[in-house]
Design a protein around this motif. Sequence first.
Motif, mmCIF file in Angstrom:
data_model
loop_
_atom_site.group_PDB
_atom_site.id
_atom_site.type_symbol
_atom_site.label_atom_id
_atom_site.label_comp_id
_atom_site.label_asym_id
_atom_site.label_seq_id
_atom_site.Cartn_x
_atom_site.Cartn_y
_atom_site.Cartn_z
ATOM 1 N N ASP A 110 0.952 -0.622 -0.207
ATOM 2 C CA ASP A 110 0.065 -0.212 -0.063
ATOM 3 C C ASP A 110 0.981 1.489 0.044
ATOM 4 O O ASP A 110 0.722 2.103 -1.083
ATOM 5 N N ILE A 111 1.921 1.386 0.801
ATOM 6 C CA ILE A 111 2.581 2.547 0.901
ATOM 7 C C ILE A 111 3.491 2.480 -0.130
ATOM 8 O O ILE A 111 3.284 3.606 -1.008
ATOM 9 N N ASP A 112 3.961 1.556 -0.961
ATOM 10 C CA ASP A 112 4.365 1.839 -2.769
ATOM 11 C C ASP A 112 3.460 2.386 -3.553
ATOM 12 O O ASP A 112 3.979 2.940 -4.635
ATOM 13 N N GLU A 113 2.491 1.683 -3.392
ATOM 14 C CA GLU A 113 0.943 2.110 -4.126
ATOM 15 C C GLU A 113 1.225 3.395 -4.315
ATOM 16 O O GLU A 113 1.065 4.612 -5.336
ATOM 17 N N ASP A 114 0.937 4.241 -2.739
ATOM 18 C CA ASP A 114 0.410 5.249 -2.212
ATOM 19 C C ASP A 114 1.481 6.270 -2.660
ATOM 20 O O ASP A 114 1.308 7.291 -3.463
ATOM 21 N N SER A 115 2.805 5.666 -3.085
ATOM 22 C CA SER A 115 3.986 6.465 -3.729
ATOM 23 C C SER A 115 3.770 6.331 -4.609
ATOM 24 O O SER A 115 4.317 8.097 -5.880
ATOM 25 N N ASP A 116 4.107 5.533 -5.705
ATOM 26 C CA ASP A 116 4.307 5.664 -7.044
ATOM 27 C C ASP A 116 2.827 6.475 -7.194
ATOM 28 O O ASP A 116 2.660 7.784 -8.589
ATOM 29 N N ASP A 119 3.935 10.384 -6.750
ATOM 30 C CA ASP A 119 5.031 10.619 -8.769
ATOM 31 C C ASP A 119 4.468 10.653 -9.400
ATOM 32 O O ASP A 119 4.974 12.029 -9.744
ATOM 33 N N ASP A 120 3.019 10.458 -9.417
ATOM 34 C CA ASP A 120 1.783 10.458 -11.111
ATOM 35 C C ASP A 120 1.715 11.969 -10.807
ATOM 36 O O ASP A 120 1.567 12.453 -12.135
ATOM 37 N N ASP A 121 1.216 11.980 -9.782
ATOM 38 C CA ASP A 121 0.642 13.490 -9.446
ATOM 39 C C ASP A 121 1.819 14.517 -9.588
ATOM 40 O O ASP A 121 0.913 15.489 -10.200
ATOM 41 N N GLU A 122 2.544 14.207 -8.817
ATOM 42 C CA GLU A 122 3.812 15.330 -9.242
ATOM 43 C C GLU A 122 4.112 15.392 -11.081
ATOM 44 O O GLU A 122 4.202 17.079 -11.350
ATOM 45 N N ASP A 123 3.812 14.561 -11.205
ATOM 46 C CA ASP A 123 4.746 14.395 -13.043
ATOM 47 C C ASP A 123 3.242 15.399 -12.917
ATOM 48 O O ASP A 123 3.702 15.750 -14.642
ATOM 49 N N ASP A 124 2.259 15.051 -13.692
ATOM 50 C CA ASP A 124 0.954 15.606 -13.969
ATOM 51 C C ASP A 124 1.287 17.251 -13.350
ATOM 52 O O ASP A 124 0.816 17.988 -14.339
ATOM 53 N N GLU A 125 1.296 17.223 -11.925
ATOM 54 C CA GLU A 125 1.400 18.976 -11.969
ATOM 55 C C GLU A 125 2.655 19.201 -12.645
ATOM 56 O O GLU A 125 3.002 20.701 -13.127
ATOM 57 N N ASP A 126 3.896 19.158 -12.819
ATOM 58 C CA ASP A 126 5.062 19.667 -14.010
ATOM 59 C C ASP A 126 4.868 19.411 -15.354
ATOM 60 O O ASP A 126 4.835 20.630 -16.238
ATOM 61 N N ASP A 127 3.739 18.208 -15.866
ATOM 62 C CA ASP A 127 3.353 18.942 -17.354
ATOM 63 C C ASP A 127 2.497 19.877 -17.220
ATOM 64 O O ASP A 127 2.702 20.985 -18.491
ATOM 65 N N GLU A 128 2.154 19.990 -16.758
ATOM 66 C CA GLU A 128 0.738 21.348 -16.536
ATOM 67 C C GLU A 128 1.064 22.674 -16.668
ATOM 68 O O GLU A 128 1.374 23.804 -16.343
#
Length: 130
Positions: A110-116, A119-128
Motif C-alpha cells: 500500500d505504501i509503495d502504491e501510494d508513493s507511485d 509521483d504520478d500526481d507530481e509528474d502531472d503537475e509538472d506537465d501542466e
Amino acid sequence: MASQSTSTTTNKGQKPSGGAARQGGRGAAPAGGAPSSTSSSGTPETNETYGLVSVLYHALQGAETYTQYVNDARKSGDEELVEFFEECRDELNEQALRARQLLATRLEDDIDEDSDEEDDDEDDEDDEEE
C-alpha cells in the motif's frame, strides 16, 4: 410485562467483539475481491487489512488467555492440561505471526502504491506548468 432489551453492548458498556460488531461496521469485500478505496465504515482501510488486524489481535488475546490456563493447570499439577494449553497457545502464536507477516507485506505494498500515485500526481503537475 417487561420489555426485553436488544442492546448490542455488554454489561460493561462495550460493544461485543466478533460477528455482531463486524456486521454493523464492515461488510464483505466488493465483488471480485478488489479492495475499495473506502470501506463500508468510511475508513480508508480495506476489509482485508481490517481482517488481518482483527485476526492478529484475537490470536494474541487468545494466546495470553491460554497462558493463564497453563499457569492454572500447572498449579493444580495437571501436566496433561499444561501440555494441551501450551499447544493451543503455540497454535495461536503461529497464527499471530502469520497474520503479522501478511499484514506487513500488504501495508508495504500500500505504501509503495501510494508513493507511485504521488509521483504520478507530481509528474502531472509538472506537465501542466510547462
